[in-house]
Design a protein around this motif. Structure first.
Motif, PDB file in Angstrom:
ATOM      1  N   THR A  65       0.436  -1.357  -0.119  1.00 44.94           N
ATOM      2  CA  THR A  65      -0.204  -0.410   0.342  1.00 44.94           C
ATOM      3  C   THR A  65       1.089   1.181  -0.303  1.00 44.94           C
ATOM      4  O   THR A  65       0.732   2.490  -0.725  1.00 44.94           O
ATOM      5  CB  THR A  65      -0.757  -0.010   1.523  1.00 44.94           C
ATOM      6  N   ALA A  68       2.711   1.531  -3.804  1.00 39.64           N
ATOM      7  CA  ALA A  68       1.406   1.599  -4.019  1.00 39.64           C
ATOM      8  C   ALA A  68       1.127   3.720  -4.375  1.00 39.64           C
ATOM      9  O   ALA A  68       0.446   4.338  -5.190  1.00 39.64           O
ATOM     10  CB  ALA A  68      -0.022   1.099  -4.188  1.00 39.64           C
ATOM     11  N   SER A  92      -9.625   7.743  -8.625  1.00 41.61           N
ATOM     12  CA  SER A  92      -9.116   7.118  -7.274  1.00 41.61           C
ATOM     13  C   SER A  92     -10.097   6.055  -6.581  1.00 41.61           C
ATOM     14  O   SER A  92      -9.574   5.986  -5.870  1.00 41.61           O
ATOM     15  CB  SER A  92      -7.816   8.555  -6.654  1.00 41.61           C
ATOM     16  N   LEU A  95     -10.963   3.484  -8.052  1.00 42.97           N
ATOM     17  CA  LEU A  95      -9.581   2.070  -7.332  1.00 42.97           C
ATOM     18  C   LEU A  95      -9.857   1.610  -6.244  1.00 42.97           C
ATOM     19  O   LEU A  95     -10.070   0.495  -5.530  1.00 42.97           O
ATOM     20  CB  LEU A  95      -7.967   2.982  -8.073  1.00 42.97           C
ATOM     21  N   THR A  98     -12.281  -0.480  -5.607  1.00 43.66           N
ATOM     22  CA  THR A  98     -12.651  -2.133  -6.067  1.00 43.66           C
ATOM     23  C   THR A  98     -10.978  -2.678  -5.201  1.00 43.66           C
ATOM     24  O   THR A  98     -11.308  -3.886  -4.951  1.00 43.66           O
ATOM     25  CB  THR A  98     -11.554  -1.929  -7.558  1.00 43.66           C
ATOM     26  N   GLY A  99     -10.261  -2.253  -4.269  1.00 49.20           N
ATOM     27  CA  GLY A  99      -9.462  -2.286  -3.629  1.00 49.20           C
ATOM     28  C   GLY A  99      -9.798  -3.412  -2.598  1.00 49.20           C
ATOM     29  O   GLY A  99      -9.553  -4.281  -1.852  1.00 49.20           O
ATOM     30  N   GLY A 115      -5.500  -6.598  -3.274  1.00 43.17           N
ATOM     31  CA  GLY A 115      -6.634  -5.303  -2.684  1.00 43.17           C
ATOM     32  C   GLY A 115      -6.165  -4.006  -1.942  1.00 43.17           C
ATOM     33  O   GLY A 115      -6.664  -3.056  -2.276  1.00 43.17           O
ATOM     34  N   LEU A 118      -4.293  -1.714  -5.186  1.00 42.07           N
ATOM     35  CA  LEU A 118      -5.828  -1.221  -5.523  1.00 42.07           C
ATOM     36  C   LEU A 118      -5.864   0.079  -4.565  1.00 42.07           C
ATOM     37  O   LEU A 118      -5.429   0.862  -5.110  1.00 42.07           O
ATOM     38  CB  LEU A 118      -6.707  -2.167  -5.746  1.00 42.07           C
ATOM     39  N   GLN A 119      -6.056  -0.809  -3.124  1.00 44.13           N
ATOM     40  CA  GLN A 119      -6.184   0.777  -1.702  1.00 44.13           C
ATOM     41  C   GLN A 119      -5.262   1.465  -1.954  1.00 44.13           C
ATOM     42  O   GLN A 119      -5.413   2.719  -1.585  1.00 44.13           O
ATOM     43  CB  GLN A 119      -6.687   0.100  -0.648  1.00 44.13           C
ATOM     44  N   LEU A 121      -3.582   2.792  -4.110  1.00 44.53           N
ATOM     45  CA  LEU A 121      -3.383   3.707  -5.156  1.00 44.53           C
ATOM     46  C   LEU A 121      -4.558   5.128  -5.792  1.00 44.53           C
ATOM     47  O   LEU A 121      -4.668   6.339  -6.204  1.00 44.53           O
ATOM     48  CB  LEU A 121      -3.915   3.317  -6.865  1.00 44.53           C
TER      49      LEU A 121
END
Length: 464
Positions: A65, A68, A92, A95, A98-99, A115, A118-119, A121
């Motif tokens: 995390t 990212a 943002s 993303l 989704t994460g 996951g 993606l968080q 990001l």
């Protein structure tokens, strides 16, 4: 004439209401993102069991995390300047949602880390929000709004830790990520309805080479910093990553200076006010994290050690919560001081308050009320400073580069935090306790004083 005056009053009232709604939604988005970052903290000791993986491997749930967010923050800022800040804010948040869903559905390490990436990001949400405020709000409201947005990071962390600990203990850890997904979706809906798209755009082509170079350099640098203690600071892998980071940054700088549309305008970033603010931000990021590392350990250590307080993670969250709330509470004060005396004064005052809080903490480590007091003092200083930083940066850059400049400033704080984590981790592992705690806190005070010294070189108020 009376009807005309009444009409103007109605228009002003409507504009004020819309502005207030925009500030609330953007600040809420910052709180939700910081909540997401805090969600995993209560789970870290349990992740090896929950995901059937080794303790060393599960640390990637945090490291991924961090990496990212570091990569996404400058990229999203530049894309926001080019294609619309609201659009990239929505990307943002998408993303992050989704994460959160991927993490909520995970029962193994690999999808869980995906996951979390993606968080991460979504790390550009706060600088994008501040940049939207600059475009949408009248000048007289901008200072207070950006200070509120900056402090939302502390509020999310303050509320997130006790809430996450309580839910993880009583309702199952997957629920934490479902809540994060729902909150992210709610914020995205509010942004769609209440936040207008800014007409200020740079256009042009995106600097893919610059983005790739900066991403490689940041990943190598932060990976070496975050994993150096585990791999060994003198190990071949750690040294190779650090060497690669330096080499890539040099080539990246050469490229950016020659690019017509760089990812980061280094000439603008080298302006005295921007450069000095970013250097001070690194020091503030370093200083801020020391308290976050020491207090949880001190609170959770068994009383049998002679210096621990033997408290649960829920109590840790409740002790840390006031710090974030104080950050939000002082944000209007930060704006008023900046309006009256300039943001340079506010930044220096914030550094002084943080240093005072850390100095006091070296003497007050034996009771919960003492820890609450010193963390609130540090939080007040951080709230003052974080409200001043965007004002300093935005006063020195063109409107068309607002998001990129704010994103770079956010990245500088993140680098300071990462270095602080590595330094404190080494010291706490090598030094006997509670002396190690006091050394880390004293270093935090020193970092705050160094930020004060750096801020003294900022230009006079006419530039702020």
């Amino acid at each position: 004439m009376p009807s005309t005056l009444a009409g103007r009053a109605d228009l002003q009232a409507t504009a004020t209401t819309r502005s207030s709604g925009l500030v609330v939604v953007l600040a809420f988005s910052g709180i939700v993102v910081s909540l997401m970052q805090t969600t995993v903290i209560p789970l870290v000791p349990r992740l090896p069991t929950l995901l059937n993986a080794s303790a060393a491997d599960t640390t990637w749930a945090v490291t991924a995390t961090l990496l990212a967010a570091a990569v996404a923050t400058p990229v999203m800022g530049r894309l926001g300047d080019m294609y619309g800040k609201r659009r990239l804010l929505l990307v943002s948040l998408a993303l992050m949602v989704t994460g959160s869903v991927v993490a909520a559905l995970s029962s193994a390490l690999a999808p869980f880390v995906v996951g979390r990436v993606l968080q991460g990001l979504a790390g550009g949400v706060i600088p994008l929000g501040i940049s939207i405020m600059r475009d949408a709000l009248p000048a007289e409201r901008l200072g207070a709004a950006t200070a509120t947005m900056s402090s939302s990071l502390g509020v999310g962390g303050a509320l997130g830790l006790p809430t996450a600990a309580l839910i993880a203990d009583h309702a199952g850890w997957h629920l934490l990520f479902w809540i994060s997904a729902v909150l992210g979706a709610v914020v995205a809906g509010l942004v769609l309805v209440l936040v207008p798209e800014s007409p200020v755009r740079t256009g042009g082509r995106f600097d893919m080479v610059g983005a790739a170079g900066l991403s490689v350099a940041l990943v190598c640098l932060l990976l070496a910093i975050s994993k150096g203690a585990e791999w060994g600071w003198g190990s071949g892998l750690t040294l190779a990553l650090l060497g690669t980071a330096v080499a890539v940054l040099l080539v990246w700088g050469w490229w950016e200076l020659r690019s017509r549309q760089p990812l980061v305008d280094l000439r603008t970033s080298a302006r005295r006010q921007v450069l000095t603010t970013n250097l001070a931000s690194i020091m503030f990021g370093f200083a801020m994290f020391g308290m976050s590392l020491v207090l949880p350990q001190l609170l959770q250590l068994p009383t049998s050690t002679g210096h621990g307080l033997g408290q649960s993670l829920l109590v840790v969250g409740l002790v840390m919560a006031p710090q974030g709330l104080v950050m939000m509470a002082v944000s209007p004060l930060s704006a008023r001081i900046s309006a009256a005396r300039g943001p340079k004064t506010t930044l220096m005052l914030g550094a002084l308050v943080v240093a005072a809080g850390y100095a006091l903490s070296t003497l007050m480590l034996s009771a919960i009320w003492q820890l609450v007091l010193v963390s609130c003092i540090v939080g007040a200083g951080i709230g003052l400073a974080y409200g001043a930083m965007p004002a300093l940066v935005m006063a020195a850059v063109p409107v068309s580069e607002t998001a990129a400049a704010n994103s770079l400033n956010t990245l500088m704080r993140a680098i300071g935090t990462s270095v602080s984590s590595a330094v404190a981790g080494v010291l706490l592992a090598q030094l006997p306790l509670p002396g190690g705690f006091r050394v880390v806190l004293a270093i935090g005070a020193g970092a705050a004083l160094l930020a004060l010294a750096i801020a003294a070189f900022l230009p006079a108020r006419r530039d702020g």
